[in-house]
Scaffold this active site. Structure first.
Site, short mmCIF file in Angstrom:
data_model
loop_
_atom_site.label_atom_id
_atom_site.label_comp_id
_atom_site.label_asym_id
_atom_site.label_seq_id
_atom_site.Cartn_x
_atom_site.Cartn_y
_atom_site.Cartn_z
N CYS A 184 -9.91 -5.68 0.68
CA CYS A 184 -11.12 -4.86 0.80
C CYS A 184 -12.01 -5.11 -0.43
CB CYS A 184 -10.76 -3.38 0.93
SG CYS A 184 -10.19 -2.61 -0.59
N GLU A 193 -3.07 -4.18 -3.38
CA GLU A 193 -3.53 -4.92 -4.55
C GLU A 193 -3.43 -4.09 -5.82
OE1 GLU A 193 -4.92 -4.68 -1.63
OE2 GLU A 193 -5.76 -6.57 -0.94
N ASN A 206 0.83 -1.20 0.00
CA ASN A 206 0.00 0.00 0.00
C ASN A 206 0.87 1.25 0.00
OD1 ASN A 206 0.70 -0.69 2.67
ND2 ASN A 206 -1.07 0.34 3.54
N VAL A 207 0.40 2.25 -0.73
CA VAL A 207 1.12 3.52 -0.88
C VAL A 207 0.13 4.64 -0.60
CG1 VAL A 207 2.44 4.99 -2.45
CG2 VAL A 207 2.70 2.51 -2.58
N GLU A 208 0.29 5.28 0.55
CA GLU A 208 -0.68 6.30 0.97
C GLU A 208 -0.30 7.68 0.46
OE1 GLU A 208 -1.13 5.62 5.19
OE2 GLU A 208 -2.24 3.77 4.81
N CYS A 214 -4.16 0.82 -2.35
CA CYS A 214 -4.06 -0.45 -1.64
C CYS A 214 -2.93 -1.29 -2.25
CB CYS A 214 -5.36 -1.22 -1.74
SG CYS A 214 -6.66 -0.67 -0.62
N1 THU Z 1 -5.29 -1.71 2.52
C1 THU Z 1 -4.72 -2.44 1.52
O1 THU Z 1 -3.62 -2.13 1.06
N2 THU Z 1 -5.41 -3.49 1.01
C2 THU Z 1 -6.62 -3.92 1.49
O2 THU Z 1 -7.21 -4.82 0.91
C3 THU Z 1 -7.17 -3.34 2.72
C4 THU Z 1 -6.59 -2.01 3.10
C5 THU Z 1 -4.57 -0.54 3.03
C6 THU Z 1 -5.15 0.78 2.63
C7 THU Z 1 -4.60 1.71 3.70
O3 THU Z 1 -3.31 2.15 3.27
C8 THU Z 1 -4.43 0.81 4.91
O4 THU Z 1 -4.54 -0.51 4.44
C9 THU Z 1 -5.45 1.04 6.01
O5 THU Z 1 -6.74 0.96 5.49
#
Ligand code: THU
Length: 138
Positions: free
Chosen positions: A89, A58, A45-47, A56
């Protein structure tokens, strides 16, 4: 059909998770998948300071898939920062469905399941061939 080595997939997911950029949620995620030709693709994940724009794990995984030659996903493993199995998710189940081989397996918190089980009655590429817009094209 590629042989599924779940330990190898888990290790790839953990490795990806360690590259996570998650300074806002402090919730690192790593995802890895086996492709039908035997290679492994992964993502983290890269915010973003604009929170809703965050990606996410994925998202990175499917981008990695396309960049390294495409193909269909056969098996999937996702971990959180504690290296525990994480369920993708809802949006990410859709992302995975697009590139999944029928019956793609996922490690879930309640055992191994298929993509069809975790995204029942999914909307997919074939549905685009039957709608109003498809009729317009014909
Ligand atoms: N996140 C994912 O990378 N994949 C998922 O399927 C669920 C959530 C990440 C998004 C965010 O950066 C962190 O988890 C908290 O929600």
């Amino acid at each position: 059909m590629a042989e599924i080595n779940w330990d190898e997939l888990k290790a790839a997911a953990i490795k990806a998770m360690r590259s996570s950029y998650s300074p806002y949620s402090h919730f690192p995620v790593g995802a890895a998948a086996l492709v039908d030709d035997g290679r492994i693709v992964s993502g983290c994940n890269v915010e973003n300071a604009s929170y809703g724009v965050g990606l996410c794990a994925e998202c990175g995984l499917v981008s990695n898939l396309a960049m390294t030659g495409g193909g269909k996903l056969v098996a999937f493993y996702c971990v959180d920062g504690a290296e525990n199995i994480l369920m993708p998710c809802g949006r990410c189940r859709q992302l995975l469905f697009e590139f999944s081989q029928e019956g793609m397996l996922l490690q879930t918190t309640t055992g191994i399941k298929t993509i069809e089980q975790v995204l029942p009655d999914a909307f997919g590429p074939r549905d685009l061939e039957t709608g109003f817009n498809a009729q317009e094209r014909n």
